[in-house]
Design an enzyme around this catalytic site. Sequence first.
Site, PDB file in Angstrom:
ATOM      1  CE  LYS A   1      33.782  -2.618  90.688  1.00 54.71           C
ATOM      2  NZ  LYS A   1      32.713  -1.601  90.846  1.00 54.71           N
TER       3      LYS A   1
ATOM      4  N   GLY B   1      22.381   0.335  89.173  1.00 56.04           N
ATOM      5  CA  GLY B   1      22.944   0.411  87.827  1.00 56.04           C
ATOM      6  C   GLY B   1      22.251  -0.487  86.825  1.00 56.04           C
ATOM      7  NE  ARG B   2      21.180  -6.057  89.980  1.00 60.27           N
ATOM      8  CZ  ARG B   2      21.797  -5.605  91.070  1.00 60.27           C
ATOM      9  NH1 ARG B   2      22.850  -4.804  90.954  1.00 60.27           N
ATOM     10  NH2 ARG B   2      21.380  -5.947  92.273  1.00 60.27           N
TER      11      ARG B   2
ATOM     12  CG  HIS C   1      24.095 -24.290  63.046  1.00 63.34           C
ATOM     13  ND1 HIS C   1      24.162 -25.313  62.116  1.00 63.34           N
ATOM     14  CD2 HIS C   1      22.920 -23.651  62.809  1.00 63.34           C
ATOM     15  CE1 HIS C   1      23.096 -25.283  61.347  1.00 63.34           C
ATOM     16  NE2 HIS C   1      22.321 -24.277  61.750  1.00 63.34           N
TER      17      HIS C   1
ATOM     18  CD  GLU D   1      36.272  -1.613  85.832  1.00 59.36           C
ATOM     19  OE1 GLU D   1      36.306  -2.755  86.327  1.00 59.36           O
ATOM     20  OE2 GLU D   1      35.713  -0.644  86.404  1.00 59.36           O
TER      21      GLU D   1
ATOM     22  CE  LYS E   1      23.683   5.484  91.076  1.00 57.55           C
ATOM     23  NZ  LYS E   1      22.817   4.666  91.957  1.00 57.55           N
TER      24      LYS E   1
END
Length: 543
Positions: A505, A260-261, A377, A207, A201
């Site tokens: 950050k 964002g999410r 498993h 990153e 954005k």
Amino acid sequence: MVEDIWSRLAKHYDNNKGVSLADQFERNPRRFEEFTLRLDDMLLDYSKTSIDATARDLLLKLAKSARLEQKRDDMFRGVRINETEGRAALHTALRNIENKPVYVDGEDVMPDIAATRERVSAFAEGIRSGGITTYDGVSFTDIVNIGIGGSDLGPSMATRALAPYHDGPRVHFVSNIDGADIADTLKTLDPKKTLFIIASKTFTTIETMTNANTAKSWVSATLGDAAAKHFAAISSAVEKAADFGIDPDRVFSFEDWVGGRYSVWGPIGLSLMIAIGKSDFNDFLRGAYEIDCHFQSAPLEKNMPVMLGLVGMWHNNICGYNSRAVLPYDQRLGRLPAYLQQLDMESNGKSFTLSGEPISRMSGPIVWGEPGTNGQHAFYQLLHQGSHVIPSEFLVAAQSHEAALQHHHDMLLANCLAQSEALMHGRNIERTIEALQKKGASDEQINLAIHQTFPGNRPSTTLLYRKLDPRTLGRIIALYEHRVFVEGAIWGVNSFDQWGVELGKVLAARLLPVIENENPLEGKDESTAGLLDAIFHLRRNEN
């Protein structure tokens, strides 16, 4: 009033601890019918929980006392419910397929949303059809979405989930700052036929921009200045994207009231749209919109997101189960637990209410999981016999896409149903010994029977649907979005900020030049300083 209801819920739970889940069914032969909800072909079964009619009534009173309906309506109306950031939380407008007016500060935002949707759709269709080409006029064969968090988890999860509907270029996702992520992706691709979508954005996410610059260098090494034709951006920082070399016509923005999410429904979903096409993407939006309409209109006791949220709060706050396992019996939903982990834990992992007071009870639970049957498993041992009780949330489709492999799907369904049944009923020592005797077990083996008992009485829910198609996936995601909202609204937290991701950050930015230049570090704790010193020695191949 609210605290009184919490107290009544706790008292009711204490008074009924001796009633097992199996007992609940013995007492009420219609329990399944009374404790399931249906919405078209989707069914939510919460009958295998300890919620009874009294507990449900109290939970519904809790929701009403917390003004859940008013808070829900405020969200859909564009009120600035994200108070700590001074924003609305209006991701639902992105899937408002009927374009009904939605206002923020008195302005209808739907014309801009519709216009952006058309721009994104035209670009996606251009890539898919070959109308938008590489630098030398051929079709793109591969798309790489570079983002992180909500700019990666949503589209990557959904793209994987809808693999049977892929008929566009291959789509890949890079998110981790670890160089292995982008290196392993690039080595499979041809720079002459690859389009990169940079999803940030602000166009400053460290990153994402580090990976974006690596991709740019990789393409430029082959194409030179023509590399610009191999990039697009999803960002509100059009000027920064232009400085990077991306044509403004290839920059697609979204508003600050889309977290964002919660952003897969808009331009962040570009990679998914390229993979599955406009029609299927619209079905994806339609499914979410249907849940939005249901959430706004259904009575609370018949409201699927509301009841899923209340079940979660019953387990977390009343029963004391502070973890939930998300168990999709669908290989293509392999990334759903991680997606819901961010959605839930980033939204409701808060310690303070909106009024700034410490929250008086546990907020967001730990969310984790894996697809069945692989998880059986791995960690199901703990689910069945461990000392922790972890509510399990099963998701499964009645129909498979692989018609030629029907036996596989039948086995999958049998395993899913068997797991929830085993969690509920368990197996006591008498039944275990009986089963061992039927097998002809020795006395020595029977003496060890206690190790093959299962306590049972472990709660689960099951979300059943016809088939995992785009519409169904949209409904599933929106259902869980609103479930998170329900829980946050009742706790009184802001489910739409994420300040908890900031401090790390800031500290990382300060540490980077220290690591790059092996500078001495002052003012750090002994552990951090010691780790840095060890890193410097190991990089010089010194012990």
